[in-house]
Design an enzyme around this catalytic site. Structure first.
Site, PDB file in Angstrom:
ATOM      1  N   THR A  75       0.866  -1.188   0.000  1.00 23.47           N
ATOM      2  CA  THR A  75       0.000   0.000   0.000  1.00 23.47           C
ATOM      3  C   THR A  75       0.898   1.232   0.000  1.00 23.47           C
ATOM      4  OG1 THR A  75      -0.239  -0.253   2.408  1.00 23.47           O
ATOM      5  CG2 THR A  75      -2.022  -1.074   1.028  1.00 23.47           C
TER       6      THR A  75
ATOM      7  N   LYS B 162       4.041  -7.129   3.802  1.00 22.37           N
ATOM      8  CA  LYS B 162       3.837  -5.724   3.493  1.00 22.37           C
ATOM      9  C   LYS B 162       3.627  -4.981   4.798  1.00 22.37           C
ATOM     10  CE  LYS B 162       0.529  -3.469   3.335  1.00 22.37           C
ATOM     11  NZ  LYS B 162      -0.160  -2.500   4.287  1.00 22.37           N
TER      12      LYS B 162
ATOM     13  N   THR C  18      -0.332  -2.989  10.776  1.00 29.47           N
ATOM     14  CA  THR C  18      -1.021  -3.090   9.493  1.00 29.47           C
ATOM     15  C   THR C  18      -0.093  -3.791   8.527  1.00 29.47           C
ATOM     16  OG1 THR C  18      -2.261  -2.000   7.764  1.00 29.47           O
ATOM     17  CG2 THR C  18      -0.394  -0.799   8.649  1.00 29.47           C
TER      18      THR C  18
ATOM     19  N   GLU D 250       6.925   4.551   7.315  1.00 24.12           N
ATOM     20  CA  GLU D 250       6.499   5.758   6.605  1.00 24.12           C
ATOM     21  C   GLU D 250       7.353   6.958   7.015  1.00 24.12           C
ATOM     22  OE1 GLU D 250       1.824   4.608   5.789  1.00 24.12           O
ATOM     23  OE2 GLU D 250       2.329   5.827   7.538  1.00 24.12           O
TER      24      GLU D 250
ATOM     25  N   ASN E 285       0.376  10.541   6.446  1.00 24.81           N
ATOM     26  CA  ASN E 285      -0.856  10.124   7.091  1.00 24.81           C
ATOM     27  C   ASN E 285      -1.909  11.205   7.141  1.00 24.81           C
ATOM     28  OD1 ASN E 285      -0.622   7.222   8.219  1.00 24.81           O
ATOM     29  ND2 ASN E 285       1.388   8.142   8.537  1.00 24.81           N
TER      30      ASN E 285
ATOM     31  N   THR F  80      -7.029  11.582   1.088  1.00 25.46           N
ATOM     32  CA  THR F  80      -7.355  12.774   0.315  1.00 25.46           C
ATOM     33  C   THR F  80      -6.358  13.044  -0.789  1.00 25.46           C
ATOM     34  OG1 THR F  80      -6.158  14.153   1.923  1.00 25.46           O
ATOM     35  CG2 THR F  80      -8.532  13.874   2.241  1.00 25.46           C
TER      36      THR F  80
END
Length: 466
Positions: free
Chosen positions: A210, A236, A247, A334, A461, A466
């Site tokens: 992702t 992942k 996650t 991230e 994040n 969006t």
């Protein structure tokens, strides 16, 4: 004190599962499916660096397809919100594979998690794992659970296996159901793309990503009881990563022969030592799942005891593969610029050492200091102290790389510029920052992995949907 001393030593819906057919598939039936068009997965994301620990194995290509009996495929099926990166993956085994799984502790567990939990309670074997990216199918109620059932029934019919032999994993935006129509239309092409090649494994590893910047895939070859066996895996994960899994999704495969009860114990132990020891941001997701399959096709002697020599050998190798994948997830956190590895020894037990290591790796203040290239060892000492494990403060020792910061509970003079430079260099090459901690003279050793906390984490994040 020499730094070398520090290197030794993780609501079931009220929906009844569908009736299970009695159809079986012989090994040669799967082989009728010939790979027709594997996606050039490398053009979407590159592969993560291989972060295998040292051990009695050699690294080999192949990922989830390295072990005998396994094939995989990844393809774009129209599930992602934008782009054409592969978003559907399938891993199959030519024979009934001994199965095991480990899942999120989040009460708001995704529909595929609940389905897999039920299924693994019903049967000891599996033949296929279907994975989608794009939609998490979490917090979607009974309708989301029925979507899983429909996908399972369609895939099991196409593969000619029992429905309970198909397991499912999902990742993506919470609250969104699977784009079922797109998925179902893609199944035949996905099956026809199955391959035992390294390309098949890599296309599957890319399809499950992702926000990951890299795909995570690894495989090893080793000997257990004198017989050659292979273990491979893919995973992942990049954000919402915290102990009790995160996650993250994972599939691990081996051709070792092992009994169901032993395999499930081994998988739990390895998950606790790997995926339950990584953290990026302190958030535990709704979809965490690791599924491990053992085909038994290596010809090795069946392992029926965890405490046998062969059992210990296989456990060590399984630990190595899962740790390698877990470290790749933390490395790819991230916004991260480096991996943080926390090594703890001197505790009373492995579990105590692991808990201390998790506390340090999870500390936002430690993570921010590493990003700022600030050797603020007080934050490390603070995290050790609130981990909830008793120890004598006058036995606490801390090193940053090879720089001794604290010994015998006392601050030590150190070259702050050199320590800061150590952090800076790790960040420049997306390398590893090693923190070594000793809390006493006990036999317990443990590790945890995290990453630094950068400005980009907030940006990623803040703009996720969006």
């Amino acid at each position: 004190m020499n730094a070398a001393v520090y290197h030794h030593c993780r609501l079931t819906p009220s929906v009844k599962l569908p009736g299970l057919s009695s159809s079986k598939l012989s090994p040669k039936c799967f082989r009728l499916h010939v790979a027709s068009s594997l996606t050039d997965a490398s053009r979407y994301v590159s592969a993560a660096p291989i972060l295998l620990p040292e051990g009695p194995w050699k690294q080999i290509p192949g990922g989830v397809t390295a072990a005998d009996g396994f094939r995989a495929a990844g393809m774009y099926g129209g599930l992602r919100a934008k782009g054409d990166k592969p978003d559907l993956a399938l891993v199959v085994c030519d024979v009934d594979a001994i199965s095991a799984g480990s899942f999120t502790t989040n009460i708001v567990a995704a529909a595929p998690v609940e389905y897999c939990r039920k299924t693994l309670e019903m049967t000891e074997t599996a033949r296929a794992v279907l994975i989608n990216a794009g939609q998490a199918n979490a917090a979607t109620g009974d309708a989301g659970y029925q979507d899983v059932i429909e996908c399972v029934l369609n895939l099991s019919n196409l593969l000619q296996v029992k429905p309970e032999e198909v397991l499912v994993e999902s990742t993506g935006v919470i609250g969104q159901r699977i784009k079922k129509d797109a998925l179902l239309k893609s199944l035949s092409r996905l099956i026809n793309s199955l391959s035992s090649s390294a390309e098949g494994a890599e296309s599957a590893a890319v399809a499950i990503t992702t926000t990951d910047l890299v795909s995570k895939s690894v495989a090893i070859e080793t000997k257990v009881g004198g017989s050659k066996i292979r273990i491979g895996g893919m995973a992942k994960g990049s954000g919402m990563i915290h102990p009790n899994m995160a996650t993250m999704l994972g599939v691990v495969t081996t051709d070792a022969a092992v009994s169901s009860d032993v395999w499930r114990k081994m998988v739990k132990i390895s998950v606790d030592r790997s995926f339950n020891q990584i953290t990026v941001d302190g958030d535990t997701s709704t979809n965490d799942a690791v599924i491990a399959l053992a085909s038994g096709l290596s010809g090795s002697t069946r392992i029926s005891s965890l405490d046998s020599d062969e059992g210990r050998q296989l456990q060590t190798c399984l630990d190595g593969v899962m740790k390698g994948l877990a470290k790749s997830i933390a490395w790819d956190g991230e916004g991260a610029t480096c991996l943080i590895e926390v090594n703890v020894n001197g505790a009373n037990t492995e579990a105590e050492a692991a808990k201390i290591a998790r506390a340090v790796a999870s500390s936002s203040l430690v993570k921010a200091a590493v990003y700022g290239r600030d050797p603020n060892w007080g934050r490390i000492a603070c995290a050790v102290g609130y981990a909830g494990i008793p120890f004598l403060p006058n036995q606490l020792c801390i090193l940053l790389g090879d720089v001794l910061l604290m010994e015998g509970g006392q601050p030590q003079p150190f070259d702050r510029s050199a320590a800061s430079n150590y952090l800076r260099k790790a960040g420049e090459v997306h390398g590893t920052v090693a923190i070594h901690i000793s809390v006493g003279n006990g036999p317990g050793c443990g590790q945890a992995w995290g990453c630094d906390l950068s400005y980009d984490y907030v940006k990623i994040n803040a703009e996720y949907t969006t």
